[in-house]
Design a protein around this motif. Structure first.
Motif, short mmCIF file in Angstrom:
data_model
loop_
_atom_site.label_atom_id
_atom_site.label_comp_id
_atom_site.label_asym_id
_atom_site.label_seq_id
_atom_site.Cartn_x
_atom_site.Cartn_y
_atom_site.Cartn_z
N SER A 232 -1.91 51.49 -4.02
CA SER A 232 -0.71 52.13 -4.63
C SER A 232 0.33 52.53 -3.54
CB SER A 232 -0.87 53.62 -5.24
OG SER A 232 -1.34 54.37 -4.21
N SER A 233 1.68 53.01 -3.75
CA SER A 233 2.69 53.30 -2.80
C SER A 233 2.37 54.65 -1.83
CB SER A 233 3.82 53.70 -3.44
OG SER A 233 3.57 54.65 -4.39
N ASP A 234 1.13 55.17 -2.21
CA ASP A 234 0.77 56.34 -1.33
C ASP A 234 -0.86 56.53 -1.81
OD1 ASP A 234 0.03 58.77 -0.21
OD2 ASP A 234 2.14 59.57 -0.13
N ASP A 235 -1.56 55.98 -1.23
CA ASP A 235 -3.02 56.11 -1.57
C ASP A 235 -3.74 57.27 -1.36
OD1 ASP A 235 -3.14 53.32 -2.27
OD2 ASP A 235 -3.76 52.95 -0.43
N ARG A 236 -3.35 58.12 -0.27
CA ARG A 236 -3.98 59.40 -0.27
C ARG A 236 -3.56 60.46 -1.28
NH1 ARG A 236 -6.52 60.34 4.47
NH2 ARG A 236 -6.59 58.65 6.04
N ALA A 237 -2.12 60.30 -1.70
CA ALA A 237 -1.60 61.07 -2.53
C ALA A 237 -2.07 61.01 -4.08
CB ALA A 237 0.15 61.04 -2.69
N LEU A 238 -2.32 59.44 -4.25
CA LEU A 238 -3.19 59.14 -5.69
C LEU A 238 -4.62 59.72 -5.46
CD1 LEU A 238 -2.93 57.75 -8.28
CD2 LEU A 238 -3.58 55.52 -7.18
N ALA A 239 -5.28 59.62 -4.45
CA ALA A 239 -6.73 60.14 -4.32
C ALA A 239 -6.81 61.62 -4.84
CB ALA A 239 -7.18 59.91 -2.91
N ALA A 240 -5.84 62.50 -4.27
CA ALA A 240 -5.74 63.74 -4.42
C ALA A 240 -5.54 64.11 -5.98
CB ALA A 240 -4.91 64.45 -3.56
N VAL A 241 -4.62 63.27 -6.64
CA VAL A 241 -4.47 63.39 -7.85
C VAL A 241 -5.60 62.95 -8.91
CG1 VAL A 241 -2.88 62.59 -9.94
CG2 VAL A 241 -1.63 63.12 -7.67
N LEU A 242 -6.22 61.80 -8.56
CA LEU A 242 -7.23 61.47 -9.24
C LEU A 242 -8.49 62.19 -9.22
CD1 LEU A 242 -7.07 57.51 -8.78
CD2 LEU A 242 -6.24 58.84 -10.65
N ILE A 243 -8.97 62.76 -7.98
CA ILE A 243 -10.02 63.24 -7.83
C ILE A 243 -10.24 64.74 -8.83
CG2 ILE A 243 -9.50 64.93 -6.22
CD1 ILE A 243 -12.71 62.85 -6.42
N ALA A 244 -9.18 65.11 -9.40
CA ALA A 244 -8.96 66.39 -10.19
C ALA A 244 -9.28 66.07 -11.63
CB ALA A 244 -7.63 67.04 -10.13
N ARG A 245 -9.03 64.58 -11.97
CA ARG A 245 -9.41 64.26 -13.35
C ARG A 245 -11.03 64.58 -13.72
NH1 ARG A 245 -4.86 65.22 -15.32
NH2 ARG A 245 -5.53 64.06 -17.20
N PRO A 246 -11.10 64.94 -14.98
CA PRO A 246 -12.46 64.96 -15.47
C PRO A 246 -13.10 63.67 -15.63
CG PRO A 246 -11.18 66.05 -16.73
CD PRO A 246 -10.17 65.54 -16.08
N ALA A 247 -12.43 62.42 -15.72
CA ALA A 247 -13.24 61.29 -16.02
C ALA A 247 -13.39 60.51 -14.40
CB ALA A 247 -12.27 60.42 -16.73
N VAL A 248 -12.89 61.21 -13.53
CA VAL A 248 -13.41 60.51 -12.38
C VAL A 248 -14.41 61.01 -11.58
CG1 VAL A 248 -12.30 60.13 -10.04
CG2 VAL A 248 -10.76 59.83 -12.19
N GLN A 249 -15.15 60.29 -11.14
CA GLN A 249 -16.40 60.68 -10.54
C GLN A 249 -16.36 60.94 -8.98
OE1 GLN A 249 -19.85 58.44 -12.19
NE2 GLN A 249 -20.22 59.88 -13.80
N SER A 250 -15.76 59.82 -8.46
CA SER A 250 -15.55 59.76 -7.27
C SER A 250 -14.34 59.07 -6.81
CB SER A 250 -16.81 59.24 -6.44
OG SER A 250 -17.00 57.90 -6.61
N VAL A 251 -13.76 59.27 -5.46
CA VAL A 251 -12.76 58.48 -4.81
C VAL A 251 -13.07 58.20 -3.53
CG1 VAL A 251 -10.08 58.42 -4.62
CG2 VAL A 251 -11.10 59.61 -6.53
N ASN A 252 -12.80 57.10 -3.13
CA ASN A 252 -13.06 56.76 -1.67
C ASN A 252 -11.91 55.87 -1.35
OD1 ASN A 252 -15.73 57.79 -1.08
ND2 ASN A 252 -16.38 56.37 -2.90
N LEU A 253 -11.29 56.27 -0.02
CA LEU A 253 -10.24 55.56 0.66
C LEU A 253 -10.72 54.43 1.40
CD1 LEU A 253 -8.18 58.51 2.22
CD2 LEU A 253 -7.45 56.66 0.68
N ARG A 254 -10.54 53.23 1.07
CA ARG A 254 -11.02 51.97 1.74
C ARG A 254 -10.32 51.78 3.16
NH1 ARG A 254 -10.40 47.45 -3.11
NH2 ARG A 254 -8.15 48.10 -2.37
N PRO A 255 -11.15 51.46 4.22
CA PRO A 255 -10.62 51.27 5.74
C PRO A 255 -9.58 50.11 5.60
CG PRO A 255 -13.01 51.23 5.40
CD PRO A 255 -12.61 51.17 4.34
N GLN A 256 -9.46 49.30 4.53
CA GLN A 256 -8.41 48.18 4.82
C GLN A 256 -7.53 48.57 3.74
OE1 GLN A 256 -11.44 47.94 3.37
NE2 GLN A 256 -11.57 46.61 1.34
N GLY A 257 -7.54 49.85 3.12
CA GLY A 257 -6.39 50.18 2.51
C GLY A 257 -6.79 50.05 0.86
N GLY A 258 -6.05 51.24 0.24
CA GLY A 258 -6.39 51.18 -1.35
C GLY A 258 -7.76 52.17 -1.52
#
Length: 304
Positions: A232-258
């Motif tokens: 996405s345009s801002d992976d860290r911001a998206l990770a913070a948004v997604l981790i709060a969603r009930p359907a999301v179990q885990s979010v990991n930032l990839r070293p190569q981006g994304g």
């Protein structure tokens, strides 16, 4: 065009059950028969080819039983995994013998044609016991194809074949499938199956574990979390948004981006993702399943 149908087929050897209550239909096109070594693939192939009787159940080709139905053999070509025991023959003699067994009107012409198809014209004058493993595989395929069967069964056909020959044989099998031939090949090498056949039949411990497009099989695995790759345009911001969603179990930032996102409820996640990112001023560049490969599907089916 021909259909091979197995209906509740089992085969046992004494107290050992090699194949247990398998039902499947193999139609025109290329199908991969996938399973670990010892899963029962070779036994299934032998029953489909009419060389082994089912202990129970039936194997039919276009509605007719294959076992002890000699006319069916005219429609079937078999490439067995076992090594040839005719090392004293030349490749040409071996293929010609198969053409003669089928009483082809132009056995010599059919032999030369099929030797050219599998790229074995030049070595065909040599004895088979001087061949490499890959050359023996190709001459077996030539013998199986010399009578133009509508069904081709290949048991681990790429064993010992070098990369160039493998590509040539894969192209040949694709062409046969595109022309309406029913092609079934067994393998325990996932890369071979993934490159050649989208449709798979999976056998594990003698049982039929799954059938269909391996992407569709993965989507039916509702008891296993789904993993997605997202950029996405801002992976860290998206990770913070997604981790709060009930359907999301885990979010990991990839070293190569994304991001690597694991979700438990695919429907809810898919429905919420677009409006969620839009409301936070984010732009999605990529969204793709990261565990829909054949390797992922196969590991799940074997381990469950």
């Amino acid at each position: 065009m021909s259909d091979l149908v197995l209906d509740k087929v089992s085969r046992w050897f004494g107290n050992v059950v090699a194949v247990n209550d398998v039902t499947m239909t193999i139609g025109p096109g290329v199908t991969g028969l996938l399973g670990p070594n010892g899963a029962g693939k070779t036994t299934l192939m032998a029953m489909m080819a009419g060389f082994l009787a089912p202990s129970s159940g039936t194997v039919t080709l276009d509605g007719e039983p294959v076992w002890r139905h000699t006319d069916a053999y005219r429609l079937i070509g078999l490439v067995p995994e076992r090594e040839l025991s005719f090392g004293y023959l030349t490749g040409r003699q071996f293929v010609r013998a198969n053409a003669d067994l089928h009483r082809l009107p132009d056995a010599a012409g059919a032999t030369e044609r099929i030797l050219e198809v599998v790229d074995m014209v030049e070595p065909s004058a040599r004895r088979i016991d001087t061949y490499s493993k890959g050359m023996r595989q190709r001459v077996k395929i030539a013998a199986a194809l010399v009578h133009d069967p509508t069904v081709l069964l290949l048991d681990e056909p790429f064993n010992g074949v070098d990369p160039r020959q493998r590509m040539h044989l894969m192209d040949l099998l694709r062409r046969l499938g595109d022309d309406g031939c029913t092609v079934l090949f067994s393998s325990h090498i996932l890369e071979e199956v993934e490159r050649l056949a989208r449709h798979i039949e999976v056998v594990v411990s003698g049982r039929h574990a799954a059938s269909g497009d391996f992407g569709a099989i993965r989507r039916l695995m509702t008891d296993r979390p789904v993993r997605y790759s997202i950029t996405s345009s801002d992976d860290r911001a998206l990770a913070a948004v997604l981790i709060a969603r009930p359907a999301v179990q885990s979010v990991n930032l990839r070293p190569q981006g994304g991001l690597e996102v694991q979700v438990s409820d695919l429907g809810t996640f898919a429905a919420d993702l677009a409006p969620l990112t839009r409301s936070h001023g984010l732009t999605l560049f990529e969204l793709s399943p990261s565990d829909e490969s054949l390797e992922s599907v196969f590991a799940y089916l074997v381990d469950r």
